[in-house]
Motif scaffolding. Structure first.
Motif, PDB file in Angstrom:
ATOM      1  N   PRO A 101      47.197  49.648 137.577  1.00  0.00           N
ATOM      2  CA  PRO A 101      48.202  48.577 137.539  1.00  0.00           C
ATOM      3  C   PRO A 101      48.819  48.412 136.149  1.00  0.00           C
ATOM      4  O   PRO A 101      49.851  47.778 135.999  1.00  0.00           O
ATOM      5  CB  PRO A 101      47.403  47.317 137.899  1.00  0.00           C
ATOM      6  N   LEU A 102      48.196  48.997 135.132  1.00  0.00           N
ATOM      7  CA  LEU A 102      48.729  48.849 133.771  1.00  0.00           C
ATOM      8  C   LEU A 102      49.774  49.910 133.426  1.00  0.00           C
ATOM      9  O   LEU A 102      50.508  49.751 132.450  1.00  0.00           O
ATOM     10  CB  LEU A 102      47.587  48.935 132.748  1.00  0.00           C
ATOM     11  N   GLY A 103      49.848  50.966 134.220  1.00  0.00           N
ATOM     12  CA  GLY A 103      50.768  52.054 133.892  1.00  0.00           C
ATOM     13  C   GLY A 103      52.210  51.561 133.822  1.00  0.00           C
ATOM     14  O   GLY A 103      52.728  51.022 134.794  1.00  0.00           O
ATOM     15  N   GLY A 104      52.836  51.682 132.662  1.00  0.00           N
ATOM     16  CA  GLY A 104      54.227  51.257 132.478  1.00  0.00           C
ATOM     17  C   GLY A 104      54.419  49.749 132.376  1.00  0.00           C
ATOM     18  O   GLY A 104      55.554  49.270 132.268  1.00  0.00           O
ATOM     19  N   PHE A 130      45.354  49.601 125.642  1.00  0.00           N
ATOM     20  CA  PHE A 130      46.567  49.600 126.482  1.00  0.00           C
ATOM     21  C   PHE A 130      47.302  50.932 126.386  1.00  0.00           C
ATOM     22  O   PHE A 130      47.854  51.419 127.376  1.00  0.00           O
ATOM     23  CB  PHE A 130      47.481  48.441 126.103  1.00  0.00           C
ATOM     24  N   ALA A 131      47.304  51.544 125.205  1.00  0.00           N
ATOM     25  CA  ALA A 131      47.963  52.856 125.059  1.00  0.00           C
ATOM     26  C   ALA A 131      47.268  53.884 125.947  1.00  0.00           C
ATOM     27  O   ALA A 131      47.929  54.715 126.588  1.00  0.00           O
ATOM     28  CB  ALA A 131      47.945  53.303 123.602  1.00  0.00           C
ATOM     29  N   THR A 132      45.952  53.811 126.010  1.00  0.00           N
ATOM     30  CA  THR A 132      45.194  54.736 126.865  1.00  0.00           C
ATOM     31  C   THR A 132      45.639  54.622 128.309  1.00  0.00           C
ATOM     32  O   THR A 132      45.627  55.594 129.065  1.00  0.00           O
ATOM     33  CB  THR A 132      43.683  54.410 126.779  1.00  0.00           C
ATOM     34  N   ASN A 136      52.968  49.351 128.116  1.00  0.00           N
ATOM     35  CA  ASN A 136      53.974  49.279 127.061  1.00  0.00           C
ATOM     36  C   ASN A 136      53.863  47.961 126.299  1.00  0.00           C
ATOM     37  O   ASN A 136      54.508  46.972 126.645  1.00  0.00           O
ATOM     38  CB  ASN A 136      55.373  49.432 127.676  1.00  0.00           C
ATOM     39  N   VAL A 137      53.026  47.967 125.261  1.00  0.00           N
ATOM     40  CA  VAL A 137      52.873  46.745 124.462  1.00  0.00           C
ATOM     41  C   VAL A 137      54.131  46.536 123.626  1.00  0.00           C
ATOM     42  O   VAL A 137      54.644  47.484 123.016  1.00  0.00           O
ATOM     43  CB  VAL A 137      51.633  46.831 123.543  1.00  0.00           C
ATOM     44  N   LEU A 138      54.598  45.296 123.620  1.00  0.00           N
ATOM     45  CA  LEU A 138      55.824  44.953 122.890  1.00  0.00           C
ATOM     46  C   LEU A 138      55.686  45.325 121.411  1.00  0.00           C
ATOM     47  O   LEU A 138      54.781  44.833 120.728  1.00  0.00           O
ATOM     48  CB  LEU A 138      56.065  43.436 123.039  1.00  0.00           C
ATOM     49  N   PRO A 139      56.596  46.157 120.889  1.00  0.00           N
ATOM     50  CA  PRO A 139      56.560  46.449 119.450  1.00  0.00           C
ATOM     51  C   PRO A 139      56.912  45.193 118.652  1.00  0.00           C
ATOM     52  O   PRO A 139      57.706  44.366 119.115  1.00  0.00           O
ATOM     53  CB  PRO A 139      57.647  47.514 119.261  1.00  0.00           C
ATOM     54  N   GLY A 140      56.345  45.042 117.503  1.00  0.00           N
ATOM     55  CA  GLY A 140      56.639  43.866 116.667  1.00  0.00           C
ATOM     56  C   GLY A 140      56.077  42.577 117.230  1.00  0.00           C
ATOM     57  O   GLY A 140      56.455  41.480 116.819  1.00  0.00           O
ATOM     58  N   ASN A 141      55.177  42.737 118.192  1.00  0.00           N
ATOM     59  CA  ASN A 141      54.559  41.579 118.853  1.00  0.00           C
ATOM     60  C   ASN A 141      53.437  41.044 117.970  1.00  0.00           C
ATOM     61  O   ASN A 141      52.306  41.464 118.056  1.00  0.00           O
ATOM     62  CB  ASN A 141      54.023  42.086 120.208  1.00  0.00           C
ATOM     63  N   GLU A 178      63.239  43.784 130.446  1.00  0.00           N
ATOM     64  CA  GLU A 178      64.545  44.252 130.962  1.00  0.00           C
ATOM     65  C   GLU A 178      64.761  45.723 130.651  1.00  0.00           C
ATOM     66  O   GLU A 178      65.223  46.492 131.500  1.00  0.00           O
ATOM     67  CB  GLU A 178      65.682  43.447 130.331  1.00  0.00           C
ATOM     68  N   PHE A 179      64.406  46.120 129.431  1.00  0.00           N
ATOM     69  CA  PHE A 179      64.569  47.516 129.004  1.00  0.00           C
ATOM     70  C   PHE A 179      63.786  48.439 129.942  1.00  0.00           C
ATOM     71  O   PHE A 179      64.319  49.447 130.420  1.00  0.00           O
ATOM     72  CB  PHE A 179      64.071  47.657 127.557  1.00  0.00           C
ATOM     73  N   TRP A 180      62.543  48.101 130.243  1.00  0.00           N
ATOM     74  CA  TRP A 180      61.729  48.976 131.088  1.00  0.00           C
ATOM     75  C   TRP A 180      62.199  48.953 132.534  1.00  0.00           C
ATOM     76  O   TRP A 180      62.100  49.950 133.243  1.00  0.00           O
ATOM     77  CB  TRP A 180      60.235  48.626 130.972  1.00  0.00           C
TER      78      TRP A 180
END
Ligand SMILES: Cc1cc2nc3c(=O)[nH]c(=O)nc-3n(C[C@H](O)[C@H](O)[C@H](O)COP(=O)(O)O)c2cc1C
Length: 186
Positions: A101-104, A130-132, A136-141, A178-180
């Motif tokens: 369920p975490l993919g993408g 999460f990368a594993t 997609n963890v928000l950059p700059g979060n 929205e981007f994803w």
């Protein structure tokens, strides 16, 4: 504005948890953009043997909720410079391939601690986990609520600087989802 649906978890089971209070404040600050369902992570200890033939019902419901959500919001303390076991256990349940369920999934992380690093070390470990799982963890979060006993009370987050930072990250998180979604369609 279209609202996105989030599943949110607190990494603390404590009734008077600063992190659960922070989670409620984040939900309030994002109410124009997000509808949020808080899910319990009091799940059985992960054990591969429990998957066959049938997974525990609460695990199935948790996985389905995360799978169907537009994003996954994690607000957590840091334990021993890392991820609290109860949260790591919940993520392990979400992680099995195929079809994790975490993919993408667009992920936002926040945390509060009484110390001066505000869960930074835990959040680094969470990013690895999460990368594993190709989330997609928000950059700059960057939401590290330091010295939380002075900034959070029974009514939630009081610190103006932290509130402004969270508003900025929530705005970026909305755009990130929205981007994803645009990427999914193309
Ligand atoms: C087992 C344990 C380990 C902890 N390790 C850390 C740590 O590594 N870094 C930190 O900043 N705080 C640490 N703390 C303190 C927590 O940040 C503090 O108890 C905090 O209030 C927990 O979050 P909560 O209020 O949401 O339950 C630890 C607390 C416990 C119970």
């Amino acid at each position: 504005m279209k609202k996105f649906n989030l599943v949110a978890v607190s990494g603390s089971l404590r009734k008077a948890s600063y992190n659960t209070a922070l989670l409620h404040s984040i939900i309030e600050l994002g109410r124009d953009r997000f509808d949020v369902s808080i899910q319990s992570i009091e799940l059985p200890l992960f054990n591969d043997d429990l998957i066959d033939p049938d997974e525990p019902e609460d695990v199935v419901a948790f996985k389905r909720a995360v799978s169907e959500a537009d994003g996954f919001l994690v607000v957590t303390p840091e334990y021993n410079h890392s991820i609290p076991g109860v949260l790591k256990n919940a993520i392990d349940w979400l992680s099995l391939e195929p079809g994790s369920p975490l993919g993408g999934k667009p992920v936002m992380i926040a945390g509060a601690s009484p110390g001066i690093l505000g869960t930074a070390r835990c959040q680094i470990h969470l990013r690895q986990v999460f990368a594993t799982n190709r989330a997609n963890v928000l950059p700059g979060n960057e939401i590290f609520i330091t010295q939380c006993k002075e900034k959070i009370d029974g009514e939630g987050l009081k610190d103006e600087k932290s509130i402004r930072q969270i508003e900025k990250v929530l705005f970026e998180y909305y755009n990130w989802i929205e981007f994803w979604k645009r990427n999914e369609k193309s």
